[in-house]
Write an enzyme that holds these catalytic residues in place. Structure first.
Site, PDB file in Angstrom:
ATOM      1  N   CYS A 148       0.808  -1.229   0.000  1.00 13.92           N
ATOM      2  CA  CYS A 148       0.000   0.000   0.000  1.00 13.92           C
ATOM      3  C   CYS A 148       0.832   1.266   0.000  1.00 13.92           C
ATOM      4  CB  CYS A 148      -0.973  -0.014   1.175  1.00 13.92           C
ATOM      5  SG  CYS A 148      -0.231  -0.438   2.761  1.00 13.92           S
ATOM      6  N   HIS A 200      -2.450   6.812   3.433  1.00 12.36           N
ATOM      7  CA  HIS A 200      -1.036   6.719   3.791  1.00 12.36           C
ATOM      8  C   HIS A 200      -0.300   7.880   3.124  1.00 12.36           C
ATOM      9  CE1 HIS A 200      -1.829   2.951   5.543  1.00 12.36           C
ATOM     10  NE2 HIS A 200      -1.038   2.156   4.862  1.00 12.36           N
TER      11      HIS A 200
END
Lengths: 355, 355
Positions: A130, A256
């Site tokens: 990710c 993120h």
């Protein structure tokens, strides 16, 4: 030739849920969509493309007739079941880290290296980690322009990187700490307020930052930090790329972020880098700090691209850029990238059918 | 000779409050302590060393008889009033950025460069920026061992860096977002829940990270990022030190953290660096990730030292170290460092009296 059949393995998880949303909202290239999960979730009804679908149990037979199977399950489940799906005739797109560094498994971020997706002797294609996925979207176009030599990375990773359990844990902790104005100003009182229920994290996440995610790997590095190094090297095709990453969990639900310091072979300019990123696929440039424009999780969540901004040429190195990237770790960092790879393979299958 | 008289200018602010706590708990070297603030706060009663003290208004006369004056006020207030205090006979220890880069004003972190505090032709000594102070505590001992050449920094700065207004804003926002399990998972809904009251920040801080603090300086860099570069160079006495910093605000009440990537002239080892830091003054080594030991704001808040951990030698450069540092920005990053400098000067005055 009929449209290919897709299986979604791990359909009831937090990433699986986003996969079903994406399959419902993107241009449809699939015939049957089959939802698969562990026995515990089998029998559940879920909605995809407006249809009610029953979740099937993960068995070898569940893959019969499947052309493409997307997996979002723990590493050990992928390691066991992806080869089973392949043996039953499916091409697997796996979002775990089980196969990412296997030289016979391509590691794909379609905007960056879609050309490698076709070479898959094991019948498996891996989708990137990710944090790597969000970051590489911004770094790859700069690499093609300037020639990347080195990355120094510091991450700001959200709770949902640890799944629904991570999200629930952060929300529970927030409820416990909100309203007490002294919390966070005295030693130990956040630990006391949060109590022993740390969920998937090694320390309280509310009102804190936790410089650790993943497991201990070599020499003090975490597995998450090594993924950033190894996957960046493989996706960009630069085996000697220098990478030093520090991965930190922050009290954000989804999104993120990465502070990137990138050193290139040739001199760079901030304006040149902005021009490259303005034209890059899957990237949104937000770079006007005085107007409050910089990448942030609360804006990037729920969107597909990587948000890039704070682009500065290093004051002490004309070949280095600093920048800040934020992406939705459930989308480009997981479900979206996996769906995009599956769609590439669907197009390949359809083309094969036509020729 | 009687003990020197100390003035605390900005005594009612959030850093001033910590100064009074420190003066009450540390070994006492002061005679009279005089509290000074703007007219708005004059007349308030505050406790220091168990005594009730009335806050005086900031005037030139307030400095009569003062030996040392600690200032924690906005830059423009320091710029105006520090020379006034000096003209009245005080030595000023200033925690604003007004004088830090003045070549005739020493910039001091006592554990690192106390020897420069004695050369102060303007009668002023500056205390370092909050993020710089925490970081430099760990980096300076490594510099003396290995010879520092370059720093790449990414910060995780808390709300209290923006004073009590920052703390109050974060707490208010937390109250608004806690309890709604969907917040942070959908685009824009944190902005909606938080509303227009952003306090001193350019964006909502709860459930977010904000890659901006300070004002726009040159070429896209923030003033906060340039402070890290300029102050590190001055404190360490390395005018050509390469520094690239990205400063990011995180939803933490107190405790600034920095992910540090440091490149040295000679080869390093993680064990060697740990040994250096174990013996360094004002540093706590917490470096056992598997046991949950790494530096975090919820542990460092309310403590004096810089907490250092996650020490790793770069996999691709034997001369580079990655590490993570957390310090209480109200203490070492502000009140404590200023009090320490003031105590150095008190010792100097007492010694002068004896000889």
């Amino acid at each position: 030739m009929p449209s290919p059949t897709l299986a979604v393995v791990g359909a009831t998880g937090s990433v699986g849920t986003v996969m079903l949303e994406l399959l419902s909202s993107r241009r449809n290239v699939w015939g049957e969509i089959r939802l698969i999960a562990t026995a515990r979730s089998a029998g559940k009804m879920l909605t995809c493309r407006g249809e009610q679908l029953v979740v099937r149990e993960l068995t070898a037979e569940a893959f019969d007739g499947v052309d493409v199977a997307m997996f979002d399950v723990p590493d050990d489940v992928s390691a066991q079941w992806a080869p089973v799906a392949v043996a039953r005739g499916a091409i697997v797109v796996d979002n775990s880290s089980a196969f990412r560094m296997d030289p016979e498994v391509p590691l794909v971020v379609p905007e960056v290296n879609r050309e490698v997706a076709g070479y898959r002797p094991r019948g498996i294609v891996s989708s990137a980690n990710c944090t790597t996925a969000a970051m590489i979207m911004a770094v790859a176009p700069l690499h093609y322009e300037y020639g990347l030599r080195e990355l120094v990375l510091a991450s700001y990773q959200s709770a949902s990187g640890a799944g629904q359990y991570g999200i629930d844990t952060l929300h529970d902790q927030l409820t416990k700490v909100a309203g007490d104005r002294l919390l966070g100003s005295r030693p130990g009182n956040v630990r006391q307020a949060v109590g022993d229920d740390l969920g998937p994290f090694p320390a309280p996440l509310a009102l804190n930052v936790v410089p650790w995610s993943g497991q201990l790997a070599d020499l003090g590095w975490s597995s998450e930090e090594l993924k950033l190094r190894n996957e960046s090297r493989k996706i960009l095709g630069i085996p000697a790329l220098k990478v030093a990453a520090t991965c930190v969990r922050v009290p954000v639900v989804t999104g993120h972020s990465v502070a990137v310091h990138a050193v290139f072979a040739s001199e760079v300019t901030a304006d040149g880098a902005r021009q490259v990123l303005r034209n890059a696929p899957g990237v949104i440039l937000v770079d006007d700090p005085e107007a409050g424009e910089f990448p942030m999780p609360i804006d990037a969540v729920g969107t597909d691209p990587s948000w890039v901004g704070r682009i500065r040429r290093a004051m002490d190195d004309p070949r280095a850029l600093s920048l800040f990237v934020t992406g939705d770790n459930m989308r480009k960092g997981a479900a979206l990238n996996t769906v995009q790879i599956a769609e590439l393979i669907a197009a390949e299958i359809s083309k094969r059918g036509e020729s």
